[in-house]
Structures are given as structure tokens and as C-alpha cells.
Design a protein around this motif. Structure first.
Motif, PDB file in Angstrom:
ATOM      1  N   ILE A  61      -4.448 -25.183  44.640  1.00  0.00           N
ATOM      2  CA  ILE A  61      -3.896 -23.835  44.722  1.00  0.00           C
ATOM      3  C   ILE A  61      -4.368 -23.222  46.031  1.00  0.00           C
ATOM      4  N   ARG A  62      -3.452 -22.607  46.745  1.00  0.00           N
ATOM      5  CA  ARG A  62      -3.837 -21.940  47.991  1.00  0.00           C
ATOM      6  C   ARG A  62      -3.710 -20.433  47.826  1.00  0.00           C
ATOM      7  N   VAL A  63      -4.777 -19.746  48.192  1.00  0.00           N
ATOM      8  CA  VAL A  63      -4.799 -18.288  48.101  1.00  0.00           C
ATOM      9  C   VAL A  63      -4.263 -17.727  49.416  1.00  0.00           C
ATOM     10  N   VAL A  64      -3.131 -17.045  49.342  1.00  0.00           N
ATOM     11  CA  VAL A  64      -2.446 -16.530  50.530  1.00  0.00           C
ATOM     12  C   VAL A  64      -2.921 -15.121  50.858  1.00  0.00           C
ATOM     13  N   GLU A  65      -3.056 -14.294  49.822  1.00  0.00           N
ATOM     14  CA  GLU A  65      -3.476 -12.904  50.024  1.00  0.00           C
ATOM     15  C   GLU A  65      -4.398 -12.491  48.888  1.00  0.00           C
ATOM     16  N   ALA A  66      -5.472 -11.800  49.224  1.00  0.00           N
ATOM     17  CA  ALA A  66      -6.463 -11.417  48.219  1.00  0.00           C
ATOM     18  C   ALA A  66      -7.071 -10.076  48.580  1.00  0.00           C
ATOM     19  N   THR A  67      -7.722  -9.461  47.586  1.00  0.00           N
ATOM     20  CA  THR A  67      -8.352  -8.160  47.779  1.00  0.00           C
ATOM     21  C   THR A  67      -9.704  -8.139  47.089  1.00  0.00           C
ATOM     22  N   ALA A  68     -10.750  -7.746  47.827  1.00  0.00           N
ATOM     23  CA  ALA A  68     -12.066  -7.556  47.205  1.00  0.00           C
ATOM     24  C   ALA A  68     -12.013  -6.304  46.337  1.00  0.00           C
ATOM     25  N   VAL A  69     -12.495  -6.409  45.098  1.00  0.00           N
ATOM     26  CA  VAL A  69     -12.455  -5.279  44.161  1.00  0.00           C
ATOM     27  C   VAL A  69     -13.859  -4.974  43.665  1.00  0.00           C
TER      28      VAL A  69
END
Length: 266
Positions: A195-203
Motif C-alpha cells: 500500500i502506498r500512502v499518497v497524502e496524509a495528515t498528522a492529527v
């Protein structure tokens, strides 16, 4: 088609015949200077000796601090606050020629690899007149300070993989941007499935803190796919890529992922 529309001669260069083709280009155009930008191969010593002081490279990063094939990747991954273009003379050593001109731009926290490359290409176009004036005044540039030199090789497999137990949420978020779009994100794995993570956000506000780094803490449409990272930090995987396509992170539940599941540390 664009070159044809504006009557610009177009040459398709191959690695095997690049030296002969460069000679042909110079002989046909009568060019006083040759600029390279993201050119994939080294200009041969034969060409440099044959046309001394004619070749200059637009390096997408600061020199000598960011030598290497892909300084944009390292700039974003390391969360550097600025980048720029260094125009340097091409000699027999990669990224070591005299610096002719250097320009800076800020790197925002949402820039991807592709976005920064586009901004740098615009910057390169904007500084062309200043560069030409310097070269026409026979400016030879300044030597690079070797004490400041750092070399970063082209990213390998280990560089584009996520280690949930070694990287915190902000580090992983930066890595995903550094891998977007050229690698379609940063790799993680679940039960042998890439699985490739394209966009993420630290929460910050996460109710469930249990589990080791890599543990899926939430997986639903309302909260998204949130994963625990090292140092008790948390990352929401907004967009992912698999062989099945691009999708929102929480939609991985359709493939069997559940709360409490564990991503592999690569």
C-alpha cells in the motif's frame, strides 16, 4: 507539437549517442551556451573539452549542500523551509562546477515533489535574463565550498518505505509528499499487500492510544484511517494507492483492514 508550433528545433537524445547528438545540436544552432535542466546523463569529458565554458546546469537545490540526483526529494523529506535553483558550470565532476547564480524560494508544508519541481521550473525561467547577462559579461562564477558539501544519492527502496516505529507522524507525512507523484506515495504493507500512502495528515485528538506503532486506531468514514506512529504521534492516511487504484484511506476496510490491525514496519 509545441516545438513545431513555435518553430523550435526538437532533438530526441539517446544515452548511447548523446555526445554525437549534442555536437549536432551545437553545430546546427551555433549556441553560445547550453543549459541543462533535469538532464539524466553526465555530459562526457569529450564534449566538455571540445566546448569549454559552454555548458551550465540548473540544479534543483542548493549547492554544495544538496548534491545528487534528486535534491527535491531530500528537501521535502527533511522538511527544509526553503529550496532553490543553483546554476553551475558543468565540468568533469558531478555538481561541483563554479556557481554562476543561486536563487531561493520558500518550501511550504503542503508542497509535494511534483509541486516543488514545478515552482523550481518557473524560477529557472524567471532567472534566465539575469543568467544571460552574467555570462555575456564573462562572469566565471565562484568555487563551491567543499566543507559544506553533502551528497544525496537517488532514493532507493529503503528511502521510500515507512517505518512506523522509527518515524513520527510529521516525518511520515513529509515522506509521502516527497514520494508524490513520482513514486505514487510512500510504501507500507499489510499482510504482504503493498500500500502506498499518497497524502496524509498528522492529527492530535485521538481517543484510542493503544497498540504499537503501525496499529490502526480508527477506520471509518467519519474519522478516517488513523495509524499510531512513534513518540505517540498519529497520522491519518487520507489518500492511498494500491494496484486496485487511488482511494480514500478508510476505504481500505473493504479489503479486510480493521481497527487494531497492524501495518508492517519496512
Amino acid at each position: 507539437m509545441l516545438a513545431k508550433q513555435y518553430a523550435i528545433p526538437l532533438f530526441i537524445i539517446t544515452k548511447k549517442n548523446s555526445s554525437d547528438q549534442i555536437k549536432q545540436i551545437i553545430n546546427i544552432s551555433g549556441a553560445d551556451a547550453v543549459f541543462t535542466m533535469t538532464f539524466p546523463w553526465k555530459i562526457s569529458a569529450e564534449i566538455i573539452d571540445l566546448y569549454p565554458g559552454k555548458f551550465y546546469n540548473f540544479h534543483y537545490g542548493f549547492l554544495p549542500e544538496m548534491r545528487g540526483a534528486d535534491p527535491v526529494f531530500e528537501t521535502i523529506r527533511s522538511r527544509a523551509g526553503q529550496s532553490g535553483i543553483t546554476v553551475h558550470a558543468i565540468d568533469q565532476y558531478i555538481d561541483k562546477g563554479n556557481i554562476i547564480l543561486k536563487k531561493k524560494i520558500p518550501v511550504t508544508a503542503d508542497m509535494t515533489h511534483g509541486a516543488l519541481c514545478t515552482h523550481l521550473s518557473w524560477l529557472g525561467a524567471d532567472l534566465l535574463n539575469e543568467l544571460l547577462n552574467l555570462l555575456q559579461s564573462h562572469f566565471k562564477g565562484t568555487k563551491q565550498d567543499e566543507s559544506q558539501a553533502q551528497y544525496y544519492p537517488k532514493p532507493g527502496a529503503s528511502d521510500v518505505c515507512i517505518s512506523w516505529e522509527k518515524q513520527d507522524a510529521e516525518d511520515i507525512e513529509a515522506l509521502t509528499r516527497a514520494c508524490n507523484p513520482w513514486n505514487k506515495g510512500a510504501y507500507t504493507q499489510w499482510k504482504g499487500w503493498n500500500i502506498r500512502v499518497v497524502e496524509a495528515t498528522a492529527v492530535q485528538n485521538v481517543n484510542d492510544h493503544t497498540g504499537f506503532p503501525g496499529t490502526i486506531l480508527t477506520l471509518d468514514k467519519e474519522n478516517g484511517l488513523i495509524v499510531k506512529c512513534t513518540h505517540n504521534s498519529y497520522l491519518r492516511l487520507d489518500i492511498v494507492y494500491t494496484e486496485e487504484g487511488f482511494m480514500s484511506g478508510y476505504k481500505l476496510s473493504a479489503f479486510g483492514l480493521k481497527k487494531g490491525g497492524q501495518f508492517l514496519n519496512l
